[in-house]
Design a protein around this motif. Structure first.
Motif, PDB file in Angstrom:
ATOM      1  N   GLU A   1       2.781   3.828   3.177  1.00  0.00           N
ATOM      2  CA  GLU A   1       2.493   3.277   1.853  1.00  0.00           C
ATOM      3  C   GLU A   1       1.819   1.916   1.936  1.00  0.00           C
ATOM      4  O   GLU A   1       1.461   1.340   0.916  1.00  0.00           O
ATOM      5  N   ILE A   2       1.632   1.408   3.141  1.00  0.00           N
ATOM      6  CA  ILE A   2       1.017   0.091   3.323  1.00  0.00           C
ATOM      7  C   ILE A   2      -0.363   0.205   3.955  1.00  0.00           C
ATOM      8  O   ILE A   2      -1.316  -0.413   3.497  1.00  0.00           O
TER       9      ILE A   2
ATOM     10  N   HIS B   1      -7.359  11.039  -6.343  1.00  0.00           N
ATOM     11  CA  HIS B   1      -6.233  10.300  -5.781  1.00  0.00           C
ATOM     12  C   HIS B   1      -6.695   9.635  -4.489  1.00  0.00           C
ATOM     13  O   HIS B   1      -7.701  10.009  -3.909  1.00  0.00           O
ATOM     14  N   ASN B   2      -5.943   8.647  -4.042  1.00  0.00           N
ATOM     15  CA  ASN B   2      -6.170   7.987  -2.754  1.00  0.00           C
ATOM     16  C   ASN B   2      -7.598   7.443  -2.617  1.00  0.00           C
ATOM     17  O   ASN B   2      -8.330   7.801  -1.711  1.00  0.00           O
ATOM     18  N   TYR B   3      -7.969   6.558  -3.516  1.00  0.00           N
ATOM     19  CA  TYR B   3      -9.310   5.961  -3.483  1.00  0.00           C
ATOM     20  C   TYR B   3      -9.462   4.929  -2.369  1.00  0.00           C
ATOM     21  O   TYR B   3     -10.526   4.778  -1.798  1.00  0.00           O
ATOM     22  N   SER B   4      -8.404   4.202  -2.068  1.00  0.00           N
ATOM     23  CA  SER B   4      -8.476   3.162  -1.047  1.00  0.00           C
ATOM     24  C   SER B   4      -8.636   3.797   0.325  1.00  0.00           C
ATOM     25  O   SER B   4      -7.917   4.728   0.677  1.00  0.00           O
ATOM     26  N   SER B   5      -9.571   3.303   1.107  1.00  0.00           N
ATOM     27  CA  SER B   5      -9.769   3.909   2.421  1.00  0.00           C
ATOM     28  C   SER B   5      -8.831   3.336   3.478  1.00  0.00           C
ATOM     29  O   SER B   5      -8.549   3.996   4.465  1.00  0.00           O
TER      30      SER B   5
ATOM     31  N   LEU C   1      -0.515   0.695  -6.701  1.00  0.00           N
ATOM     32  CA  LEU C   1      -0.599  -0.227  -7.836  1.00  0.00           C
ATOM     33  C   LEU C   1      -1.263   0.412  -9.055  1.00  0.00           C
ATOM     34  O   LEU C   1      -0.877   0.148 -10.194  1.00  0.00           O
ATOM     35  N   PHE C   2      -2.287   1.236  -8.827  1.00  0.00           N
ATOM     36  CA  PHE C   2      -3.050   1.822  -9.914  1.00  0.00           C
ATOM     37  C   PHE C   2      -2.677   3.274 -10.230  1.00  0.00           C
ATOM     38  O   PHE C   2      -3.342   3.938 -11.009  1.00  0.00           O
ATOM     39  N   GLY C   3      -1.619   3.777  -9.604  1.00  0.00           N
ATOM     40  CA  GLY C   3      -1.146   5.125  -9.905  1.00  0.00           C
ATOM     41  C   GLY C   3      -1.976   6.247  -9.309  1.00  0.00           C
ATOM     42  O   GLY C   3      -1.900   7.377  -9.781  1.00  0.00           O
TER      43      GLY C   3
END
Length: 92
Positions: free
Chosen positions: A10-11, A30-34, A42-44
């Motif tokens: 999760e980090i 979902h999972n936009y951050s690479s 934070l943004f659901g």
């Protein structure tokens, strides 16, 4: 690679996070951050079940060659797109 990172998933981005980030149909958007999944939390947009996705890829056609894939984003849309399917099934 099918590695899990336990509570660290999760980090920081784990291989499992990347698998779900590149799924073909299941749980799109979902999972936009690479690299930092906590931003998705934070943004659901965080999604990381214990199972693995069935299919990966995209339904958008992609060039068959590496050079074609590198040049395709630079080509005007009028030149058309390749006809090779880009999605693949995960049978492992």
């Amino acid at each position: 690679m099918r590695w899990r990172l336990g509570p660290f998933e999760e980090i920081i981005a784990s291989p499992a996070f990347q698998h779900w980030r590149h799924t073909l149909e299941d749980h799109k958007d979902h999972n936009y951050s690479s690299m930092l999944p906590f931003i998705d939390r934070l943004f659901g947009a965080f999604y990381l079940p214990r199972t693995w996705p069935k299919d990966y890829g995209t339904s958008t056609p992609a060039p068959e060659t590496l050079i074609g894939q590198l040049l395709e984003p630079l080509a005007p849309a009028a030149l058309g797109r390749a006809t090779a399917p880009a999605g693949r099934s995960n049978q492992a």
